[in-house]
Write a protein that holds these residues in place. Structure first.
Motif, PDB file in Angstrom:
ATOM      1  N   ASN A  55       0.845  -1.193   0.000  1.00 29.46           N
ATOM      2  CA  ASN A  55       0.000   0.000   0.000  1.00 29.46           C
ATOM      3  C   ASN A  55       0.884   1.248   0.000  1.00 29.46           C
ATOM      4  O   ASN A  55       1.836   1.331   0.770  1.00 29.46           O
ATOM      5  CB  ASN A  55      -0.874   0.067   1.253  1.00 29.46           C
TER       6      ASN A  55
ATOM      7  N   ASN B 141      -2.735   7.515   6.673  1.00 28.47           N
ATOM      8  CA  ASN B 141      -4.173   7.726   6.796  1.00 28.47           C
ATOM      9  C   ASN B 141      -4.553   8.104   8.222  1.00 28.47           C
ATOM     10  O   ASN B 141      -5.415   8.962   8.439  1.00 28.47           O
ATOM     11  CB  ASN B 141      -4.918   6.452   6.376  1.00 28.47           C
TER      12      ASN B 141
ATOM     13  N   GLN C 283     -11.670   3.792   2.115  1.00 25.00           N
ATOM     14  CA  GLN C 283     -10.637   3.363   1.175  1.00 25.00           C
ATOM     15  C   GLN C 283      -9.381   4.167   1.499  1.00 25.00           C
ATOM     16  O   GLN C 283      -9.361   5.388   1.349  1.00 25.00           O
ATOM     17  CB  GLN C 283     -11.078   3.634  -0.269  1.00 25.00           C
TER      18      GLN C 283
ATOM     19  N   TYR D  17      -6.523   5.366   0.502  1.00 26.04           N
ATOM     20  CA  TYR D  17      -5.591   5.774  -0.555  1.00 26.04           C
ATOM     21  C   TYR D  17      -5.300   7.265  -0.449  1.00 26.04           C
ATOM     22  O   TYR D  17      -5.498   8.031  -1.394  1.00 26.04           O
ATOM     23  CB  TYR D  17      -6.158   5.407  -1.926  1.00 26.04           C
TER      24      TYR D  17
ATOM     25  N   GLY E 170      -1.319   7.944  -5.262  1.00 24.50           N
ATOM     26  CA  GLY E 170      -2.284   6.919  -5.624  1.00 24.50           C
ATOM     27  C   GLY E 170      -2.011   5.600  -4.933  1.00 24.50           C
ATOM     28  O   GLY E 170      -1.662   5.564  -3.760  1.00 24.50           O
ATOM     29  N   GLU E 171      -2.146   4.509  -5.672  1.00 21.54           N
ATOM     30  CA  GLU E 171      -1.974   3.179  -5.091  1.00 21.54           C
ATOM     31  C   GLU E 171      -1.175   2.276  -6.020  1.00 21.54           C
ATOM     32  O   GLU E 171      -1.167   2.454  -7.233  1.00 21.54           O
ATOM     33  CB  GLU E 171      -3.342   2.554  -4.789  1.00 21.54           C
TER      34      GLU E 171
ATOM     35  N   ALA F 158      -5.897   6.882  -7.692  1.00 21.40           N
ATOM     36  CA  ALA F 158      -6.665   6.395  -6.535  1.00 21.40           C
ATOM     37  C   ALA F 158      -6.613   7.407  -5.391  1.00 21.40           C
ATOM     38  O   ALA F 158      -5.562   7.976  -5.091  1.00 21.40           O
ATOM     39  CB  ALA F 158      -6.111   5.053  -6.072  1.00 21.40           C
ATOM     40  N   ARG F 159      -7.743   7.623  -4.750  1.00 19.21           N
ATOM     41  CA  ARG F 159      -7.826   8.556  -3.643  1.00 19.21           C
ATOM     42  C   ARG F 159      -8.695   7.969  -2.531  1.00 19.21           C
ATOM     43  O   ARG F 159      -9.540   7.117  -2.763  1.00 19.21           O
ATOM     44  CB  ARG F 159      -8.416   9.893  -4.095  1.00 19.21           C
TER      45      ARG F 159
ATOM     46  N   ALA G  41      -7.306  -3.300   3.582  1.00 19.64           N
ATOM     47  CA  ALA G  41      -6.320  -3.143   2.506  1.00 19.64           C
ATOM     48  C   ALA G  41      -5.238  -4.216   2.612  1.00 19.64           C
ATOM     49  O   ALA G  41      -4.765  -4.750   1.598  1.00 19.64           O
ATOM     50  CB  ALA G  41      -5.699  -1.753   2.558  1.00 19.64           C
TER      51      ALA G  41
ATOM     52  N   ARG H 138     -14.035  -0.234  -4.098  1.00 22.02           N
ATOM     53  CA  ARG H 138     -12.833   0.294  -4.769  1.00 22.02           C
ATOM     54  C   ARG H 138     -12.918   0.103  -6.280  1.00 22.02           C
ATOM     55  O   ARG H 138     -12.445   0.938  -7.056  1.00 22.02           O
ATOM     56  CB  ARG H 138     -11.558  -0.299  -4.181  1.00 22.02           C
TER      57      ARG H 138
ATOM     58  N   TRP I 107     -12.284   8.244  -9.604  1.00 25.44           N
ATOM     59  CA  TRP I 107     -10.922   8.753  -9.373  1.00 25.44           C
ATOM     60  C   TRP I 107     -10.359   9.377 -10.648  1.00 25.44           C
ATOM     61  O   TRP I 107      -9.768  10.457 -10.620  1.00 25.44           O
ATOM     62  CB  TRP I 107      -9.994   7.629  -8.933  1.00 25.44           C
TER      63      TRP I 107
END
Length: 525
Positions: A305, A311, A354, A356, A361-362, A371-372, A398, A501, A508
């Motif tokens: 990740n 986060n 989520q 991200y 992003g991811e 990705a957010r 995740a 997702r 996204w």
């Protein structure tokens, strides 16, 4: 008597030098905060000279903390943050600043290359999915968009390779980073077909010699000895990339057990052990990493990740900002002290997050620079505690998403990284994975893993398995068993997590294009 091994671990946030006795007991540590600079919206770079100077500072401080360290040190081993591009010229001087794994400027290059049919064969060779953090796409971006950045460059390093060069005057990289970027994990050598697919034939001369620190080492140079105060000529071992060293120090290498290893720090790494090339499980989405371990015919497979505890930092910063606006100052440690209370106040009303949050992003278990992060299912019934709980749940789900992409979920997770200290996160992670969670009393697993490679390379231990018996197993705490109520909760939530997702990906991309960041191609600053 030379009875000390020094492990250097140059991470994204901190550079550390750690002293161990020959049996693996930690004696002392010196650390310096690391820093990097943003370049536009997508770039992240680090000063090469400062990184070396900070590393020297940790070695000097370590000598001040251990009596007669110069007379006792048997070897130095070095590891560091992975991916990125650190260029030097023929005289060994930096060419610009080092691109970090956080740099997302090559996102459009990755998106284009992943759409080509040849990426399937490249993935079969490297066992690793393409991502903007890697040196291959970064060099391709420079070649296409800023060729002046390559002018005068003679060698392309990663962080630890740059430090090894300063310590030994040898231009080298290790098998793990060389292979997942440009090589074949089965042969542990560069692969011309992979280099050709990346469009880097003209830059092949930048790739340094591959040196396996488990079987070879070089001497500390006179110049390095002069600035560190350590004796010239002592062995210096080039460790594998930091995640491999951390996995080694944390206990992933435990053949015969169904064990995974997760590093939960700013980013998240989730790993399974493969005991042969045939045991490597390549997925259909062409994502993840396959990295050689410093053990014959042994590999770690990884899904990563981009953002893990970032986060948590984000949502706590929101709370801190609200309180500050009311005239109440709370430090990050103050806010962390309230986490368990907030989590206890959370309701059972389902809420997904989520995780991200990174601007990059991811990359695992899917690759998408757009990705957010997002909450799914918010209602008037939810409060701050519910949102914080959803963030913790999101990190755990995740991790499950990553492990599921590599095969069956492991029965036990060896957990390391800063978040391993959180009892709440350990409990939630164990429930989401349906696995017991085991931590180690050893906090500096990366430096320990590098020093373990040196211990085997120097013949202090005849094999890595025997080194693990002394350096790793005695430090494991008792495994924490799973909470079956949590297992049932996360088994019910996980399908919705995956569905959300997948459903959000078009959103996204629409947001990314609306913001004008769909194809980040800023020129260097």
């Amino acid at each position: 008597m030379r009875d000390i091994l020094i492990g250097i671990d140059a991470g994204t946030s901190v550079i550390k030098s750690v002293a161990f006795d020959l049996g693996g007991r930690q004696l002392a540590m010196a650390a310096v905060p690391n820093s990097y600079e943003a370049v536009g919206r997508a770039g992240a770079v680090q000063d090469l000279r400062r990184t070396w100077a900070d590393t020297v500072k940790t070695l000097v401080e370590l000598s001040a903390r251990i009596e007669n360290l110069p007379g006792r040190v048997a070897a130095i081993a070095v590891t560091g943050q992975g991916d990125g591009t650190w260029l030097i010229d023929k005289d060994g001087e930096p060419v610009g600043k080092g691109w970090l794994w956080l740099d997302a400027r090559a996102s459009a290059v990755v998106e284009r290359l992943r759409g080509e049919s040849g990426d399937v064969e490249r993935f079969a060779r490297t066992g690793s999915g393409l991502a903007a953090c890697q040196q291959g796409p970064q060099l391709r971006w420079m070649q296409e968009h800023a060729p002046e950045m390559l002018e005068g460059a003679a060698t392309a390093f990663h962080c630890k390779d740059w430090l090894y060069f300063n310590l030994t005057d040898r231009r080298a990289t290790d098998p793990s980073e060389a292979n997942f970027t440009f090589g074949d994990f089965r042969t542990r050598q560069y692969c011309d077909d992979v280099i050709a697919f990346l469009g880097l034939e003209k830059l092949k001369h930048l790739l340094p010699e591959i040196v396996d620190g488990a079987t070879a080492y070089h001497a500390l140079s006179s110049a390095a000895a002069a600035v560190t105060g350590l004796p010239a000529g002592i062995p210096v071992v080039l460790g594998y990339v930091d995640v491999v060293c951390t996995a080694l120090g944390a206990g992933l290498y435990d053949p015969g057990t169904d064990t995974g290893c997760s590093i939960i720090g700013s980013t998240g790494m989730h790993m399974r052990l493969a005991t042969s090339a045939d045991d490597v499980r390549l997925n259909r989405d062409l994502t993840g990493y396959t990295m050689c371990m410093p053990i014959p015919d042994t590999y770690t497979q990884m899904q990563s990740n981009m953002a893990a505890t970032l986060n948590i930092d984000w949502i706590l910063s929101l709370a801190g900002g609200v309180l500050k606006g009311m005239g109440v100052e709370k430090s990050k440690s103050d806010l962390l002290a309230h986490v368990d209370g907030w989590l206890a106040d959370a309701k059972d009303a389902p809420l997904l997050f989520q995780p991200y949050i990174s601007e990059a992003g991811e990359r695992g278990p899917f690759v998408d620079a757009s990705a957010r992060a997002s909450f799914v299912g918010l209602s008037m019934a939810h409060g701050f505690g519910d949102m914080l709980r959803a963030v913790f749940d999101g990190l755990a789900l995740a991790a499950r998403d990553c492990y599921a992409e590599m095969g069956p979920l492991p029965k036990c997770i060896r957990l390391t990284g800063g978040a391993a200290r959180s009892a709440s996160l350990r409990r939630i992670l164990g429930g989401a994975l349906g696995a017991s969670v085991q931590t180690s009393e050893r906090e500096e697993a990366g430096a320990a893993g590098a020093a373990m490679i040196a211990a085997v390379s120097l013949g202090i231990y005849p094999s890595m398995a025997e080194c693990v018996d002394d350096w790793v197993r005695p430090h494991h705490r008792t495994a924490e068993l799973t909470d079956e109520d949590l297992v049932r909760r996360y088994d019910a939530l996980f399908p919705a997590y995956q569905q959300s997702r997948l459903a959000l990906r078009p959103v996204w991309h629409a947001l990314s294009h609306a913001a004008g960041t769909g194809t980040p191609q800023e020129r260097p600053q």
